[in-house]
Design a protein around this motif. Structure first.
Motif, PDB file in Angstrom:
ATOM      1  N   ILE A   3       0.827  -1.206   0.000  1.00 31.71           N
ATOM      2  CA  ILE A   3       0.000   0.000   0.000  1.00 31.71           C
ATOM      3  C   ILE A   3       0.860   1.254   0.000  1.00 31.71           C
ATOM      4  CG2 ILE A   3      -1.666   1.341   1.347  1.00 31.71           C
ATOM      5  CD1 ILE A   3      -2.923  -1.321   2.215  1.00 31.71           C
ATOM      6  N   GLN A   4       1.910   1.266   0.825  1.00 29.30           N
ATOM      7  CA  GLN A   4       2.763   2.449   0.899  1.00 29.30           C
ATOM      8  C   GLN A   4       3.387   2.764  -0.460  1.00 29.30           C
ATOM      9  OE1 GLN A   4       2.614  -0.168   2.985  1.00 29.30           O
ATOM     10  NE2 GLN A   4       3.681   0.248   4.903  1.00 29.30           N
ATOM     11  N   ALA A   5       3.859   1.744  -1.162  1.00 27.86           N
ATOM     12  CA  ALA A   5       4.478   1.944  -2.480  1.00 27.86           C
ATOM     13  C   ALA A   5       3.454   2.456  -3.491  1.00 27.86           C
ATOM     14  CB  ALA A   5       5.109   0.638  -2.963  1.00 27.86           C
ATOM     15  N   ILE A   6       2.243   1.922  -3.420  1.00 26.94           N
ATOM     16  CA  ILE A   6       1.189   2.374  -4.332  1.00 26.94           C
ATOM     17  C   ILE A   6       0.870   3.844  -4.080  1.00 26.94           C
ATOM     18  CG2 ILE A   6      -1.252   2.116  -4.935  1.00 26.94           C
ATOM     19  CD1 ILE A   6      -0.885  -0.922  -4.333  1.00 26.94           C
ATOM     20  N   VAL A   7       0.737   4.213  -2.811  1.00 29.14           N
ATOM     21  CA  VAL A   7       0.430   5.597  -2.462  1.00 29.14           C
ATOM     22  C   VAL A   7       1.566   6.515  -2.887  1.00 29.14           C
ATOM     23  CG1 VAL A   7       0.001   7.192  -0.553  1.00 29.14           C
ATOM     24  CG2 VAL A   7      -1.165   4.979  -0.618  1.00 29.14           C
ATOM     25  N   GLU A   8       2.815   6.117  -2.630  1.00 31.44           N
ATOM     26  CA  GLU A   8       3.970   6.938  -3.048  1.00 31.44           C
ATOM     27  C   GLU A   8       3.974   7.127  -4.559  1.00 31.44           C
ATOM     28  OE1 GLU A   8       6.150   8.757  -1.356  1.00 31.44           O
ATOM     29  OE2 GLU A   8       5.056   8.155   0.447  1.00 31.44           O
ATOM     30  N   HIS A   9       3.725   6.047  -5.284  1.00 29.76           N
ATOM     31  CA  HIS A   9       3.690   6.122  -6.748  1.00 29.76           C
ATOM     32  C   HIS A   9       2.557   7.045  -7.202  1.00 29.76           C
ATOM     33  CE1 HIS A   9       4.415   4.860 -10.845  1.00 29.76           C
ATOM     34  NE2 HIS A   9       3.113   4.655 -10.992  1.00 29.76           N
ATOM     35  N   ALA A  10       1.403   6.928  -6.581  1.00 27.59           N
ATOM     36  CA  ALA A  10       0.264   7.776  -6.941  1.00 27.59           C
ATOM     37  C   ALA A  10       0.578   9.241  -6.664  1.00 27.59           C
ATOM     38  CB  ALA A  10      -0.983   7.341  -6.177  1.00 27.59           C
ATOM     39  N   LEU A  11       1.233   9.521  -5.549  1.00 25.47           N
ATOM     40  CA  LEU A  11       1.603  10.899  -5.219  1.00 25.47           C
ATOM     41  C   LEU A  11       2.633  11.453  -6.203  1.00 25.47           C
ATOM     42  CD1 LEU A  11       1.696  10.615  -1.337  1.00 25.47           C
ATOM     43  CD2 LEU A  11       0.193  12.128  -2.654  1.00 25.47           C
ATOM     44  N   GLU A  12       3.601  10.615  -6.594  1.00 28.05           N
ATOM     45  CA  GLU A  12       4.616  11.051  -7.572  1.00 28.05           C
ATOM     46  C   GLU A  12       3.988  11.349  -8.931  1.00 28.05           C
ATOM     47  OE1 GLU A  12       7.630   8.049  -7.841  1.00 28.05           O
ATOM     48  OE2 GLU A  12       8.161   8.229  -5.724  1.00 28.05           O
ATOM     49  N   GLU A  13       3.101  10.452  -9.358  1.00 32.29           N
ATOM     50  CA  GLU A  13       2.505  10.583 -10.693  1.00 32.29           C
ATOM     51  C   GLU A  13       1.313  11.527 -10.724  1.00 32.29           C
ATOM     52  OE1 GLU A  13       3.866   9.226 -13.417  1.00 32.29           O
ATOM     53  OE2 GLU A  13       5.455   8.403 -12.157  1.00 32.29           O
ATOM     54  N   GLY A  14       0.634  11.672  -9.576  1.00 27.42           N
ATOM     55  CA  GLY A  14      -0.539  12.541  -9.514  1.00 27.42           C
ATOM     56  C   GLY A  14      -1.833  11.875  -9.923  1.00 27.42           C
ATOM     57  N   TYR A  15      -1.809  10.567 -10.069  1.00 26.78           N
ATOM     58  CA  TYR A  15      -3.033   9.854 -10.435  1.00 26.78           C
ATOM     59  C   TYR A  15      -3.072   8.470  -9.803  1.00 26.78           C
ATOM     60  CZ  TYR A  15       0.011   7.638 -13.885  1.00 26.78           C
ATOM     61  OH  TYR A  15       1.043   6.956 -14.494  1.00 26.78           O
ATOM     62  N   TYR A  39      -2.235   1.976   7.437  1.00 25.25           N
ATOM     63  CA  TYR A  39      -3.330   2.886   7.757  1.00 25.25           C
ATOM     64  C   TYR A  39      -2.951   4.326   7.435  1.00 25.25           C
ATOM     65  CZ  TYR A  39      -5.877  -0.768  10.281  1.00 25.25           C
ATOM     66  OH  TYR A  39      -6.563  -1.891  10.618  1.00 25.25           O
ATOM     67  N   MET A  40      -1.732   4.692   7.775  1.00 30.30           N
ATOM     68  CA  MET A  40      -1.282   6.061   7.518  1.00 30.30           C
ATOM     69  C   MET A  40      -1.195   6.325   6.012  1.00 30.30           C
ATOM     70  SD  MET A  40       1.464   6.522  10.617  1.00 30.30           S
ATOM     71  CE  MET A  40       1.931   8.165  10.155  1.00 30.30           C
ATOM     72  N   ALA A  41      -0.746   5.317   5.260  1.00 30.44           N
ATOM     73  CA  ALA A  41      -0.668   5.469   3.803  1.00 30.44           C
ATOM     74  C   ALA A  41      -2.065   5.636   3.211  1.00 30.44           C
ATOM     75  CB  ALA A  41       0.044   4.264   3.181  1.00 30.44           C
ATOM     76  N   LEU A  42      -3.035   4.849   3.701  1.00 31.30           N
ATOM     77  CA  LEU A  42      -4.414   4.981   3.228  1.00 31.30           C
ATOM     78  C   LEU A  42      -4.986   6.344   3.593  1.00 31.30           C
ATOM     79  CD1 LEU A  42      -5.861   1.436   3.982  1.00 31.30           C
ATOM     80  CD2 LEU A  42      -5.452   2.445   1.738  1.00 31.30           C
ATOM     81  N   ASP A  43      -4.674   6.825   4.789  1.00 29.26           N
ATOM     82  CA  ASP A  43      -5.128   8.138   5.223  1.00 29.26           C
ATOM     83  C   ASP A  43      -4.522   9.227   4.330  1.00 29.26           C
ATOM     84  OD1 ASP A  43      -6.598   9.797   7.040  1.00 29.26           O
ATOM     85  OD2 ASP A  43      -4.687  10.347   7.980  1.00 29.26           O
ATOM     86  N   ARG A  44      -3.256   9.064   4.017  1.00 32.42           N
ATOM     87  CA  ARG A  44      -2.573  10.018   3.134  1.00 32.42           C
ATOM     88  C   ARG A  44      -3.189   9.994   1.732  1.00 32.42           C
ATOM     89  NH1 ARG A  44       3.807   9.755   1.734  1.00 32.42           N
ATOM     90  NH2 ARG A  44       3.952  11.773   0.708  1.00 32.42           N
ATOM     91  N   LEU A  50      -8.972  13.809  -1.799  1.00 33.88           N
ATOM     92  CA  LEU A  50      -9.906  14.881  -1.440  1.00 33.88           C
ATOM     93  C   LEU A  50      -9.343  16.254  -1.778  1.00 33.88           C
ATOM     94  CD1 LEU A  50     -11.245  13.498   1.957  1.00 33.88           C
ATOM     95  CD2 LEU A  50     -12.499  13.680  -0.213  1.00 33.88           C
ATOM     96  N   ALA A  51      -8.030  16.434  -1.656  1.00 32.34           N
ATOM     97  CA  ALA A  51      -7.387  17.722  -1.942  1.00 32.34           C
ATOM     98  C   ALA A  51      -7.141  17.922  -3.438  1.00 32.34           C
ATOM     99  CB  ALA A  51      -6.076  17.831  -1.172  1.00 32.34           C
ATOM    100  N   GLY A  52      -7.313  16.867  -4.216  1.00 33.78           N
ATOM    101  CA  GLY A  52      -7.080  16.979  -5.653  1.00 33.78           C
ATOM    102  C   GLY A  52      -5.625  16.810  -6.052  1.00 33.78           C
ATOM    103  N   GLU A  53      -4.765  16.418  -5.099  1.00 31.97           N
ATOM    104  CA  GLU A  53      -3.362  16.169  -5.414  1.00 31.97           C
ATOM    105  C   GLU A  53      -3.213  14.917  -6.271  1.00 31.97           C
ATOM    106  OE1 GLU A  53      -1.183  15.968  -1.728  1.00 31.97           O
ATOM    107  OE2 GLU A  53      -2.219  17.737  -0.962  1.00 31.97           O
ATOM    108  N   ILE A  54      -4.142  13.994  -6.087  1.00 34.09           N
ATOM    109  CA  ILE A  54      -4.190  12.768  -6.882  1.00 34.09           C
ATOM    110  C   ILE A  54      -5.572  12.724  -7.522  1.00 34.09           C
ATOM    111  CG2 ILE A  54      -4.196  10.241  -6.840  1.00 34.09           C
ATOM    112  CD1 ILE A  54      -2.413  10.335  -4.390  1.00 34.09           C
ATOM    113  N   VAL A  55      -5.608  12.409  -8.802  1.00 36.30           N
ATOM    114  CA  VAL A  55      -6.883  12.233  -9.485  1.00 36.30           C
ATOM    115  C   VAL A  55      -6.999  10.777  -9.903  1.00 36.30           C
ATOM    116  CG1 VAL A  55      -7.033  14.617 -10.309  1.00 36.30           C
ATOM    117  CG2 VAL A  55      -5.909  12.904 -11.722  1.00 36.30           C
ATOM    118  N   THR A  56      -8.222  10.313 -10.007  1.00 28.85           N
ATOM    119  CA  THR A  56      -8.426   8.952 -10.487  1.00 28.85           C
ATOM    120  C   THR A  56      -8.437   8.984 -12.005  1.00 28.85           C
ATOM    121  OG1 THR A  56     -10.813   9.204 -10.344  1.00 28.85           O
ATOM    122  CG2 THR A  56      -9.712   8.200  -8.455  1.00 28.85           C
ATOM    123  N   VAL A  57      -7.804   8.013 -12.599  1.00 29.22           N
ATOM    124  CA  VAL A  57      -7.746   7.912 -14.047  1.00 29.22           C
ATOM    125  C   VAL A  57      -9.056   7.305 -14.528  1.00 29.22           C
ATOM    126  CG1 VAL A  57      -6.564   6.808 -15.990  1.00 29.22           C
ATOM    127  CG2 VAL A  57      -5.252   7.633 -14.037  1.00 29.22           C
TER     128      VAL A  57
END
Length: 194
Positions: A3-15, A39-44, A50-57
């Protein structure tokens, strides 16, 4: 991938891709208990969505023109049957023909015609009408015959629905709530400041 790697990747890519979303869901569903880091990664992730830093493709950035052609042909044939025109089989007027089931059956037996632009879709439509219309008609007829012959079972079947961005956020929120009901209270006490 965790989960942490997925969240980091999503934050880097923005999606957040559908595959990434599915992997997070799979991890959450298969884990007996998630770690504090998860849990912290899911919260992040939730906060970033919600903030729009990551969008769903969007799940679909292309279309299969064959789908619209088959659905149109299916509706035309069902209408003709309901009006008593041109049906080879005797059809019970109370019988409900399922457009989705018929179209899916026919589509599984026809070539896909994908397009990513309106021009490409127009080309695929013209090509299909010239070269494939007879095959489309035959496959829809076959699908209707199959639909009429199928036994009445699985009345609890639910149709597939495409989730919206709000539903993705709700799904992740629900996962957070079910896997970490006390997370906010433990890690962010009421009245605490950062």
């Amino acid at each position: 991938m965790n989960i942490q790697a997925i969240v980091e990747h999503a934050l880097e890519e923005g999606y957040l891709t559908p595959a990434m979303e599915a992997e997070v869901g799979r991890i959450c569903d298969s884990a007996a208990e998630l770690s504090v880091e998860e849990y912290m990664a899911l919260d992040r992730l939730m906060g970033a969505l919600l903030a729009g830093e990551i969008v769903t493709v969007p799940r679909k950035q292309f279309i299969n023109v064959m789908e619209e052609l088959v659905i149109t042909e299916t509706i035309n044939q069902i209408t003709a049957i309901s009006q008593g025109e041109g049906c080879a089989n005797e059809v019970d007027t109370d019988m409900q023909l399922d457009v989705g089931d018929i179209a899916a059956y026919a589509l599984n037996r026809l070539p896909p015609l994908y397009a990513t632009t309106e021009e490409g879709a127009s080309y695929q439509r013209q090509r299909a009408q010239k070269e494939l219309q007879n095959l489309i008609t035959q496959q829809v007829e076959s699908a209707i015959a199959q639909n009429l012959d199928r036994p009445k079972f699985f009345p609890e079947r639910l149709p597939i629905a495409k989730p919206t961005e709000a539903e993705v956020v709700t799904h992740i929120s629900t996962l957070l709530e079910s896997y970490a009901p006390q997370f906010e209270a433990q890690n962010h006490p009421v009245g605490a400041t950062n």
